[in-house]
Design a protein around this motif. Structure first.
Motif, PDB file in Angstrom:
ATOM      1  N   SER A  40       0.932  -1.282  -0.030  1.00 23.85           N
ATOM      2  CA  SER A  40       0.149  -0.161  -0.055  1.00 23.85           C
ATOM      3  C   SER A  40       0.972   1.168  -0.006  1.00 23.85           C
ATOM      4  O   SER A  40       2.102   1.068   0.093  1.00 23.85           O
ATOM      5  N   THR A  41       0.081   2.451  -0.189  1.00 19.45           N
ATOM      6  CA  THR A  41       0.876   3.712  -0.314  1.00 19.45           C
ATOM      7  C   THR A  41       1.792   3.838   1.057  1.00 19.45           C
ATOM      8  O   THR A  41       2.741   4.119   1.378  1.00 19.45           O
ATOM      9  N   ARG A  42       0.984   3.472   2.292  1.00 21.52           N
ATOM     10  CA  ARG A  42       1.687   3.761   3.706  1.00 21.52           C
ATOM     11  C   ARG A  42       2.930   2.953   3.601  1.00 21.52           C
ATOM     12  O   ARG A  42       3.972   3.000   4.379  1.00 21.52           O
ATOM     13  N   ALA A  43       2.923   1.573   3.179  1.00 23.71           N
ATOM     14  CA  ALA A  43       3.856   0.600   3.456  1.00 23.71           C
ATOM     15  C   ALA A  43       4.933   0.940   2.396  1.00 23.71           C
ATOM     16  O   ALA A  43       6.178   0.938   3.220  1.00 23.71           O
ATOM     17  N   LEU A  44       4.742   1.526   1.535  1.00 23.87           N
ATOM     18  CA  LEU A  44       6.011   2.130   0.511  1.00 23.87           C
ATOM     19  C   LEU A  44       6.382   3.281   1.342  1.00 23.87           C
ATOM     20  O   LEU A  44       7.780   3.330   1.230  1.00 23.87           O
ATOM     21  N   GLU A  45       5.813   4.160   1.839  1.00 24.82           N
ATOM     22  CA  GLU A  45       6.297   5.174   2.723  1.00 24.82           C
ATOM     23  C   GLU A  45       7.481   4.906   3.787  1.00 24.82           C
ATOM     24  O   GLU A  45       8.351   5.506   4.019  1.00 24.82           O
ATOM     25  N   ILE A  46       6.942   3.621   4.515  1.00 22.75           N
ATOM     26  CA  ILE A  46       7.675   3.119   5.369  1.00 22.75           C
ATOM     27  C   ILE A  46       8.991   2.648   4.973  1.00 22.75           C
ATOM     28  O   ILE A  46      10.147   2.871   5.290  1.00 22.75           O
ATOM     29  N   VAL A  47       9.070   2.013   3.635  1.00 28.47           N
ATOM     30  CA  VAL A  47      10.208   1.475   3.128  1.00 28.47           C
ATOM     31  C   VAL A  47      11.217   2.576   2.899  1.00 28.47           C
ATOM     32  O   VAL A  47      12.270   2.542   3.070  1.00 28.47           O
ATOM     33  N   GLU A  48      10.508   3.647   2.307  1.00 30.19           N
ATOM     34  CA  GLU A  48      11.601   4.678   1.626  1.00 30.19           C
ATOM     35  C   GLU A  48      12.052   5.430   3.110  1.00 30.19           C
ATOM     36  O   GLU A  48      13.219   5.866   2.808  1.00 30.19           O
ATOM     37  N   THR A  49      11.338   5.549   4.181  1.00 29.87           N
ATOM     38  CA  THR A  49      12.052   6.019   5.305  1.00 29.87           C
ATOM     39  C   THR A  49      12.917   5.348   5.953  1.00 29.87           C
ATOM     40  O   THR A  49      14.000   5.848   6.101  1.00 29.87           O
ATOM     41  N   GLN A  50      12.714   4.050   5.719  1.00 27.87           N
ATOM     42  CA  GLN A  50      13.925   3.223   6.221  1.00 27.87           C
ATOM     43  C   GLN A  50      15.221   3.263   5.510  1.00 27.87           C
ATOM     44  O   GLN A  50      16.219   2.597   5.882  1.00 27.87           O
ATOM     45  N   ARG A  51      15.094   3.507   4.234  1.00 26.50           N
ATOM     46  CA  ARG A  51      16.250   3.463   3.344  1.00 26.50           C
ATOM     47  C   ARG A  51      17.393   4.272   4.013  1.00 26.50           C
ATOM     48  O   ARG A  51      18.595   4.265   3.814  1.00 26.50           O
TER      49      ARG A  51
END
Length: 237
Positions: free
Chosen positions: A123-134
């Motif tokens: 989902s959009t929120r899950a992708l946001e978490i991934v990008e933050t964790q980079r």
């Protein structure tokens, strides 16, 4: 106490059969769908060995509180919840498994309980978490705070629940998977086969397993997108 579980499984199998019959224009309705909500209303005692889980109606409030928690473990728990993932899948998640362009996380068979590769539609929120964790500079999406060359401890997310005083009410598995399963099934959000595919459950019935080789990609993507909206507190009709 196994009878209600059996009833649910029989209903799921009948629903698939009647869906197929409708598709072939051999019947006009699916009577198995009429009993889905009635089965969901039955009181079910939690058997020994089952995972404690929050009722899905409590999940939006839980997610709102979880987002106030700081740290990698809290983000991992939220990500796992949004993906309906198992603990081992979350802890070992690597950036090279995630295609942000297509929004797909491909979990290798080596980390799957069923021993098969599994695609999770983010989902959009899950992708946001991934990008933050980079920003963590590790190959792992959720690295250990002690050694960024390793994934987190399997106790990390449980400790988040303990900090939130919820460890007596739910487990990580319970809130990430059981709550999702109850929501999707009891609210009739998707076909049973789609829900089972999203949870990466192995098909016990070999005949039925052969019938269900389709990956239901579009339906699975839509299902997890609706789950993310529900977690955000948006009303699902």
């Amino acid at each position: 106490m196994r009878v209600p579980v059996t009833a649910s499984r029989v209903r799921q199998r009948l629903e698939v059969i009647f869906d197929d019959a409708q598709f072939r224009e051999q019947c006009n309705t699916n009577p198995a769908k009429l009993v889905r909500r009635k089965l969901a209303e039955r009181p079910v005692a939690r058997k020994k060995g089952n995972f404690a889980a929050l009722h899905y109606s409590q999940v939006p409030k839980f997610v709102a509180a979880l987002r106030l928690q700081l740290g990698t473990a809290a983000r991992a728990l939220e990500f796992g919840l949004l993906c309906a993932a198992r603990t081992g899948e979350i802890l070992g998640a690597r950036f090279d498994e995630i295609d942000t362009a297509s929004g797909i996380w491909r979990v290798p068979a080596s980390r799957m309980k069923g021993g098969r590769d599994h695609a999770v539609f983010l989902s959009t929120r899950a992708l946001e978490i991934v990008e933050t964790q980079r920003l963590n500079g590790s190959i792992y999406v959720f690295p250990s705070p002690v050694d960024h060359h390793k994934g987190m401890s399997n106790m990390a997310m449980l400790n988040v629940l303990r900090r939130m005083s919820l460890a007596s009410q739910t487990t990580v598995h319970g809130v990430c998977r059981a709550s999702f399963s109850s929501w999707a099934n009891e609210c009739a959000i998707a076909r049973p086969d789609v829900i089972e595919a999203a949870l990466a459950h192995r098909e016990e019935d070999r005949v039925r397993g052969a019938y269900n080789r389709a990956s239901f990609d579009n339906e699975r993507r839509a299902l997890l997108a609706r789950w993310a909206e529900f977690c955000d507190g948006k009303q699902i009709d």
